[in-house]
Design a protein around this motif. Structure first.
Motif, short mmCIF file in Angstrom:
data_model
loop_
_atom_site.label_atom_id
_atom_site.label_comp_id
_atom_site.label_asym_id
_atom_site.label_seq_id
_atom_site.Cartn_x
_atom_site.Cartn_y
_atom_site.Cartn_z
N LYS A 110 -10.86 -28.71 -11.40
CA LYS A 110 -11.89 -29.58 -11.05
C LYS A 110 -12.49 -29.69 -12.86
N ASP A 111 -13.23 -31.75 -12.76
CA ASP A 111 -14.61 -30.96 -14.06
C ASP A 111 -15.52 -30.45 -13.80
N THR A 112 -16.63 -29.70 -14.26
CA THR A 112 -17.59 -28.84 -14.51
C THR A 112 -18.42 -30.05 -13.71
N GLU A 113 -18.92 -30.97 -13.77
CA GLU A 113 -19.27 -32.11 -13.21
C GLU A 113 -19.47 -32.21 -11.31
N GLU A 114 -17.83 -31.32 -11.31
CA GLU A 114 -17.83 -32.04 -10.03
C GLU A 114 -18.08 -30.41 -8.93
N LEU A 115 -18.93 -29.39 -9.68
CA LEU A 115 -19.06 -27.99 -8.76
C LEU A 115 -20.75 -27.98 -8.36
N GLU A 116 -20.67 -28.31 -7.99
CA GLU A 116 -22.36 -28.30 -7.72
C GLU A 116 -22.21 -27.96 -5.74
N SER A 117 -21.30 -28.26 -5.09
CA SER A 117 -21.34 -27.46 -3.69
C SER A 117 -20.40 -26.47 -3.68
N LEU A 118 -19.51 -26.33 -4.53
CA LEU A 118 -19.18 -25.01 -5.27
C LEU A 118 -20.60 -23.76 -5.97
N LEU A 119 -21.15 -24.31 -6.58
CA LEU A 119 -22.23 -23.55 -7.06
C LEU A 119 -23.50 -23.01 -5.55
N VAL A 137 -25.41 -18.79 -14.38
CA VAL A 137 -23.99 -19.59 -15.30
C VAL A 137 -24.88 -19.25 -16.64
N ILE A 138 -23.38 -18.93 -17.63
CA ILE A 138 -23.42 -19.19 -18.80
C ILE A 138 -22.69 -20.42 -18.83
N CYS A 139 -23.80 -21.16 -20.40
CA CYS A 139 -23.46 -22.24 -20.53
C CYS A 139 -22.19 -22.48 -21.88
N GLY A 140 -21.75 -23.19 -22.90
CA GLY A 140 -21.60 -23.27 -23.57
C GLY A 140 -20.19 -24.38 -23.56
N LEU A 141 -19.96 -24.69 -25.35
CA LEU A 141 -18.77 -25.87 -25.21
C LEU A 141 -17.25 -24.53 -25.51
N LYS A 142 -16.52 -25.36 -25.05
CA LYS A 142 -15.11 -24.64 -25.17
C LYS A 142 -14.62 -23.90 -26.40
N GLY A 143 -14.64 -22.65 -26.93
CA GLY A 143 -14.44 -22.06 -27.83
C GLY A 143 -15.52 -21.20 -28.36
N ALA A 144 -17.02 -21.54 -27.71
CA ALA A 144 -18.50 -21.24 -28.29
C ALA A 144 -18.54 -19.95 -27.48
N CYS A 158 -19.15 -22.14 -17.33
CA CYS A 158 -19.26 -23.70 -17.70
C CYS A 158 -19.67 -23.93 -18.69
N SER A 159 -18.42 -25.25 -19.10
CA SER A 159 -18.52 -25.79 -20.32
C SER A 159 -19.09 -26.51 -19.86
N TYR A 160 -20.53 -26.73 -20.94
CA TYR A 160 -21.82 -28.09 -20.47
C TYR A 160 -22.51 -26.99 -21.73
N THR A 161 -23.26 -27.98 -22.57
CA THR A 161 -24.03 -27.90 -23.68
C THR A 161 -25.45 -28.84 -23.49
N GLY A 162 -25.84 -28.14 -24.10
CA GLY A 162 -27.41 -29.14 -24.18
C GLY A 162 -27.96 -29.67 -23.52
N GLU A 163 -28.16 -30.78 -24.22
CA GLU A 163 -28.28 -32.01 -22.79
C GLU A 163 -27.30 -32.97 -21.36
N ASP A 164 -26.37 -32.40 -21.67
CA ASP A 164 -25.34 -32.37 -20.85
C ASP A 164 -25.56 -31.59 -19.43
N ILE A 165 -26.27 -30.36 -20.04
CA ILE A 165 -26.07 -29.08 -18.24
C ILE A 165 -26.98 -29.82 -17.40
N PRO A 166 -25.90 -30.73 -16.07
CA PRO A 166 -27.19 -31.21 -15.29
C PRO A 166 -27.83 -30.04 -14.40
N GLY A 167 -29.15 -30.77 -14.11
CA GLY A 167 -29.67 -30.09 -13.68
C GLY A 167 -28.89 -29.15 -12.15
N PHE A 168 -28.23 -28.89 -10.88
CA PHE A 168 -27.87 -28.30 -10.13
C PHE A 168 -27.36 -27.19 -11.33
N VAL A 169 -27.65 -27.45 -12.34
CA VAL A 169 -26.79 -26.05 -13.23
C VAL A 169 -27.50 -25.68 -13.92
#
Length: 135
Positions: free
Chosen positions: A93-102, A4-11, A120-131
């Motif tokens: 969906k929101d990225t927070e709802e993607l655990e089952s997809l992953l 999974v490649i994470c970052g803010l929108k536009g990053a 996925c659009s996540y960054t820093g401490e916002d990244i959940p453990g499942f990601v």
């Protein structure tokens, strides 16, 4: 394998996944597939990477997206790489709802021996453990 490649929108997540797809195309023995919503990146991909615009298939929801991805993998038994740019956006969906997809994508990659990369659009401490475990 699932990455999974994470970052803010536009990053630059899309640019990163495009660069990875183009780099992997140089060592390709089978098929490489890039799925996204829209045609924005179609001409930036190496010609050996199959481009699929998910909008053309009117995918609605996580189950439909997962079924679509599994169908693409099943139809191309020699798929080596699968790139999913904006999976949450395609699923609606929101990225927070993607655990089952992953989990399902990780399983698909393991069973079919496909390297799957998605953004996925996540960054820093916002990244959940499942990601985090796929970064």
């Amino acid at each position: 394998m699932l990455k999974v490649i994470c970052g803010l929108k536009g990053a630059g997540k899309s640019k990163e996944i495009l660069a990875l797809a183009n780099e992997d195309a140089k060592k390709l023995k089978g098929i490489s597939i890039f799925i996204t919503k829209g045609k924005d990146y179609m001409y930036e991909l190496d010609r050996n990477v199959k481009f699929i615009d998910a909008e053309e298939y009117e995918i609605s929801g996580e189950e439909a997206f997962l079924g679509f991805v599994k169908g693409v993998a099943a139809a191309n038994s020699d798929t080596e790489y699968l790139y999913l740019d904006g999976a949450a956006r395609i699923c609606g969906k929101d990225t927070e709802e993607l655990e089952s997809l992953l989990l399902e994508l990780q399983k698909l990659g393991s069973v079919e021996n496909i390297s799957i990369t998605l953004t996925c659009s996540y960054t820093g401490e916002d990244i959940p453990g499942f990601v985090r475990k796929y970064m």
